[in-house]
Design a protein around this motif. Sequence first.
Motif, short mmCIF file in Angstrom:
data_model
loop_
_atom_site.label_atom_id
_atom_site.label_comp_id
_atom_site.label_asym_id
_atom_site.label_seq_id
_atom_site.Cartn_x
_atom_site.Cartn_y
_atom_site.Cartn_z
N UNK A 531 -3.77 -3.55 40.77
CA UNK A 531 -4.69 -4.46 41.53
C UNK A 531 -5.76 -4.72 40.50
N UNK A 532 -5.80 -6.16 40.18
CA UNK A 532 -6.81 -6.62 39.12
C UNK A 532 -7.89 -6.97 39.88
N UNK A 533 -8.17 -7.38 40.99
CA UNK A 533 -9.23 -7.72 41.60
C UNK A 533 -9.47 -7.57 43.11
N UNK A 534 -10.46 -6.95 43.69
CA UNK A 534 -11.43 -6.29 43.03
C UNK A 534 -10.80 -5.11 42.32
N UNK A 535 -11.53 -4.66 41.42
CA UNK A 535 -11.10 -3.38 40.48
C UNK A 535 -11.10 -2.27 41.34
N UNK A 536 -12.17 -1.83 42.08
CA UNK A 536 -12.18 -0.65 42.86
C UNK A 536 -13.00 0.43 41.99
N UNK A 537 -13.31 1.64 42.50
CA UNK A 537 -13.84 2.54 41.98
C UNK A 537 -13.20 3.71 41.49
N UNK A 538 -11.74 3.89 42.08
CA UNK A 538 -11.15 5.33 41.96
C UNK A 538 -9.96 4.95 41.06
#
Length: 795
Positions: A531-538
């Motif tokens: 998943x390139x965007x949104x990158x996320x936190x985890x």
Amino acid sequence: MLAAARPAARRLAFLALLGSLPAWTPAPAPGAEARYTRSAAAYQPPDVTLVDQAGARVRLADELAAGGPVLLQFIFTTCSTICPVLSGTFAAVQETLPRVRLVSISIDPDVDTPARLAEYARRFEAGPRWRLLSGRQEDVIAVERAFDAYRGNKMRHEPLTFIHAGPGRGWLRLQGLLSAAELEAEVRRAGAAAAAPDTAPAAGGAGGADGAVGAEGAVGADGADGAEAAKRASAMAGAAGGPRGGALAADATAAAVERGRSIYREGVLPSGRPLRGLTQGDVPLAGAQLACAGCHRPSGFGGVEGGTLVPPVTGPALFSGTPPSAAELLGKLYQEELSQASWTRLRAARERPPYTAASLAAALRRGTDPDGRTLDRLMPRYDLDGPDLDDLVAYLRTLSAAPAPGVEATRIHFAVVVAPEADAASKRAMLDVVEAFFRYRNAETRHALDRPAASPGTRAYFRQTWREWVLHVWQLAGPPASWGRQLARSYDEQPVFALLSGLGAGEWRPVHDFCERTAVPCVFPNVDLPVAAPAGAWTLYLSAGLTLEARALGRHLAASASAGRPVRVVQLFRDQPAGRVPAAALRDELRGARGVRLADLTLDAAGAAAAGAGAMDLGRRLPAGFGTPTALVLWLDRADTAALAPAVAASGAAEVYLSYSLVGEEVPALPAALRDRTFLTFRYALPGNSAPQAWRSRAWLRARGVTSGHERIELDTLFTLEAADDAVERMAGRFSRGYFVEILEREVERAANPGVFPRLGLGAGQRFASKGCYIVKPAAGAPGGLAAASDWIVP
């Protein structure tokens, strides 16, 4: 790192040292401590061309030699501790030194594009005399080496400021963090006076010989930074007032905690105004620049950057009064690279009373701890009123206060996720490495605990920090829409601390989204469609996969157009994730590119059948007047590529581009008419350029019978496990998922790269360890049958 990356002797040496110190005894309080050091040097900038925040090319030697004084710093935009202070100091002096030019060079050029530098410049209100530069990695390293600032990677960088008074003059090197007044005084002292000539040097900028400047007390007294700085700090402290109504409420409401979270993480007050304060005595910062999470990190556990130690501010660390354990202290002393100042302070660590509402208010506003000792000047003095302070304290009481799921007294649980479309051979290659590593690590733990010579200190360290690693394999089935429910069931049956590695041949978003919802780290899965965007936190990825390949290809094609060649691009793909995702990324990258025209063709079942029968005419499917394509891009697998070869050969395209990943990581058999004009997107290190660590990793795998033939998966999986092992060890028993991710962000660049990718590195908020891609072409006799047709492209 363990295994191939870190010899067992290094860990045993640390444990032996720990065992010899069964009880932690702090050193005597340090004496006077230099805030920064000054030295003269003759530096010769290399002849390199960089690019500034506006995208203009800049010959560095000319920029630094131009008339008038110049100040130089090395920074990077995702740096969370040192660089905001360095840049804040530049921002503070750009008005008081009106003739001085400022130059900041990014040491993370793969991330710091001109657009990112422009945003960073806006954040610090950079004026027209402040230029921010980036460029090719090798050019930036050459500049760092020329100024004796290169330390192997960006996470080891030191706080350095260089002053050049003008043509024919040498350089002055200032090592450490300076206040604005100190920097102004050093500029004048160097003969680069840019303020009014009757302005006296600030008290902090001592005259005399080179050496240490501005002694501080045991824990970093403020010192004299000039009358103006003192007035500003005094006014701010006076405006803040005392804590509201004495002691803060013990049971904070959820609303107060959420308001405090916004202050801590984003630097935004409940009113919507930015948080404001001073660092280094007189350097004003605001908003995200001043957010507590910048230095202390979202987890609150702090860390080390550029040798600067940032202590934890979690709820237990602040309010329990429990002193740090010997394992935690010694881990920092002997596993981290600390500056002399940080080493001295840590070695002099003493117990202190737990913080109360009043003493925390004093720390935040005036910079004193519960014993009245002055905190380091790097710790901002915040402009916080009573209600806002109440909210921040309410959040701090909850910060990393709960134990992490998946961790037991003697065991820690990890999972590996396997998507249903992953082929059996790739799955076996990954699991062979995972199972071998878990066996190895658990055996090492048992061996170390059972050694007769183990001391009480060593045993205490192991009880606190080490756990048996328990492996869970979560095999998914069915369509991606059902994966979230499957993952939730597996997690409910046995929570895990993190997902390590993993394997997917198509969609990965359901796994990514599960990790974001449940705050479970997912570390370096083997996937083509992250998943390139949104990158996320985890979730951390080794690269952006097919999205990266498409964006790099877009840069390559746009460069051809900018050279004056008309570029007509046709991309052909199936309406499936492996086709749609890179096609969309290429379309976005080429949008607005001058001289480029793009057409999309979707390969459906009828088109594939026509291609197989040799009856497909690509030209008839193009828009009217499009003309013969100059570049034909196939986001197709090996079978579709072979079936389309006759139609591609007949298309007249001057260049044909394939994805090395989609065609099975092998050069496909191509007709002679296509071979010379076929190129591949290649996001790995070029064949034949093995890193030294690759040989150690291969030896480790062979010694444990791991010989599947899928070497890239084996090496990537081993790298992931070693990085996770190192992060777990560095936590020193403070098991926090957020802290685990933050250590990976910091340490991946320093880890032993097995050579699958040319370079790997993360930073605060960065989620893709490798940022670039090559364009290669088939070449008989070249290593791996491939030769570079481009430089390493970082889109």
